[in-house]
Structure formats: C-alpha cells, structure tokens
Design a protein around this motif. Structure first.
Motif, PDB file in Angstrom:
ATOM      1  N   THR A   6       0.825  -1.203   0.000  1.00  0.00           N
ATOM      2  CA  THR A   6       0.000   0.000   0.000  1.00  0.00           C
ATOM      3  C   THR A   6       0.859   1.252   0.000  1.00  0.00           C
ATOM      4  N   VAL A   7       1.885   1.279   0.826  1.00  0.00           N
ATOM      5  CA  VAL A   7       2.782   2.435   0.890  1.00  0.00           C
ATOM      6  C   VAL A   7       3.516   2.608  -0.440  1.00  0.00           C
ATOM      7  N   ALA A   8       3.961   1.517  -1.021  1.00  0.00           N
ATOM      8  CA  ALA A   8       4.652   1.594  -2.310  1.00  0.00           C
ATOM      9  C   ALA A   8       3.717   2.126  -3.392  1.00  0.00           C
ATOM     10  N   SER A   9       2.452   1.739  -3.370  1.00  0.00           N
ATOM     11  CA  SER A   9       1.485   2.229  -4.352  1.00  0.00           C
ATOM     12  C   SER A   9       1.271   3.732  -4.214  1.00  0.00           C
ATOM     13  N   MET A  13       2.215   6.667  -6.957  1.00  0.00           N
ATOM     14  CA  MET A  13       1.236   7.634  -7.442  1.00  0.00           C
ATOM     15  C   MET A  13       1.703   9.068  -7.219  1.00  0.00           C
ATOM     16  N   VAL A  14       2.364   9.333  -6.107  1.00  0.00           N
ATOM     17  CA  VAL A  14       2.884  10.675  -5.838  1.00  0.00           C
ATOM     18  C   VAL A  14       3.993  11.029  -6.830  1.00  0.00           C
ATOM     19  N   ILE A  15       4.896  10.101  -7.064  1.00  0.00           N
ATOM     20  CA  ILE A  15       5.976  10.340  -8.030  1.00  0.00           C
ATOM     21  C   ILE A  15       5.393  10.550  -9.421  1.00  0.00           C
ATOM     22  N   ALA A  16       4.402   9.754  -9.792  1.00  0.00           N
ATOM     23  CA  ALA A  16       3.763   9.919 -11.102  1.00  0.00           C
ATOM     24  C   ALA A  16       3.073  11.274 -11.196  1.00  0.00           C
ATOM     25  N   GLY A  17       2.482  11.732 -10.102  1.00  0.00           N
ATOM     26  CA  GLY A  17       1.851  13.052 -10.089  1.00  0.00           C
ATOM     27  C   GLY A  17       2.859  14.169 -10.288  1.00  0.00           C
ATOM     28  N   ILE A  35      -3.160  14.892 -12.813  1.00  0.00           N
ATOM     29  CA  ILE A  35      -4.294  13.982 -12.633  1.00  0.00           C
ATOM     30  C   ILE A  35      -4.158  12.770 -13.543  1.00  0.00           C
ATOM     31  N   LEU A  36      -3.788  12.985 -14.797  1.00  0.00           N
ATOM     32  CA  LEU A  36      -3.667  11.891 -15.750  1.00  0.00           C
ATOM     33  C   LEU A  36      -2.632  10.869 -15.306  1.00  0.00           C
ATOM     34  N   PHE A  37      -1.440  11.329 -14.967  1.00  0.00           N
ATOM     35  CA  PHE A  37      -0.376  10.404 -14.582  1.00  0.00           C
ATOM     36  C   PHE A  37      -0.702   9.694 -13.272  1.00  0.00           C
ATOM     37  N   SER A  38      -1.300  10.400 -12.309  1.00  0.00           N
ATOM     38  CA  SER A  38      -1.669   9.764 -11.040  1.00  0.00           C
ATOM     39  C   SER A  38      -2.745   8.709 -11.238  1.00  0.00           C
ATOM     40  N   MET A  39      -3.713   8.982 -12.095  1.00  0.00           N
ATOM     41  CA  MET A  39      -4.766   8.012 -12.359  1.00  0.00           C
ATOM     42  C   MET A  39      -4.210   6.776 -13.067  1.00  0.00           C
ATOM     43  N   ILE A  40      -3.325   6.977 -14.031  1.00  0.00           N
ATOM     44  CA  ILE A  40      -2.727   5.843 -14.731  1.00  0.00           C
ATOM     45  C   ILE A  40      -1.935   4.979 -13.751  1.00  0.00           C
ATOM     46  N   ALA A  41      -1.128   5.614 -12.901  1.00  0.00           N
ATOM     47  CA  ALA A  41      -0.343   4.863 -11.919  1.00  0.00           C
ATOM     48  C   ALA A  41      -1.251   4.168 -10.911  1.00  0.00           C
ATOM     49  N   GLY A  42      -2.321   4.831 -10.475  1.00  0.00           N
ATOM     50  CA  GLY A  42      -3.247   4.234  -9.521  1.00  0.00           C
ATOM     51  C   GLY A  42      -3.943   3.016 -10.080  1.00  0.00           C
ATOM     52  N   ILE A  43      -4.402   3.107 -11.322  1.00  0.00           N
ATOM     53  CA  ILE A  43      -5.067   1.961 -11.949  1.00  0.00           C
ATOM     54  C   ILE A  43      -4.076   0.817 -12.134  1.00  0.00           C
ATOM     55  N   ALA A  44      -2.838   1.140 -12.501  1.00  0.00           N
ATOM     56  CA  ALA A  44      -1.820   0.093 -12.652  1.00  0.00           C
ATOM     57  C   ALA A  44      -1.551  -0.598 -11.312  1.00  0.00           C
ATOM     58  N   CYS A  45      -1.517   0.151 -10.223  1.00  0.00           N
ATOM     59  CA  CYS A  45      -1.299  -0.437  -8.902  1.00  0.00           C
ATOM     60  C   CYS A  45      -2.475  -1.319  -8.489  1.00  0.00           C
TER      61      CYS A  45
END
Length: 55
Positions: A6-9, A13-17, A35-45
């Motif tokens: 969870t922490v790694a995810s 997402m923060v780094i992607a943002g 928003i776009l990069f954070s959403m992409i990283a979040g969905i991937a996680c």
C-alpha cells in the motif's frame, strides 16, 4: 507485506503526479498532467494488487 504494498502504491502515485505536473507544465496544462499520470499509476497499482493476491 500488505502495508508495504500500500505504501509503495501511494509513493508511486505521488511520483507519477510530480512527473505529470512537469510534463503537463511543458504542455501548458500542469493539473491535467498531474491527474492523468496519477490516475494511470493508480489503476496500474490496482491491477497489480488484484493480479498478485496473497491469501
């Protein structure tokens, strides 16, 4: 192990943002990039967590 995942995810997402902010700033839309990069990283996680489910 579950807390680490969870922490790694969240860190991913923060780094992607942050990266999305700078790429979006280059294209004159910093918040849209964030928003776009954070959403992409979040969905991937989420997909990774579902695929590697430990019982």
């Amino acid at each position: 192990m579950k807390k680490f995942r969870t922490v790694a995810s969240v860190i991913i997402m923060v780094i992607a943002g942050i990266v999305g902010f700078f790429i979006g700033a280059f294209l004159n839309e910093p918040m849209a990039g964030t928003i776009l990069f954070s959403m992409i990283a979040g969905i991937a996680c989420i997909v990774y967590a579902i695929d590697n489910h430990e019982e």
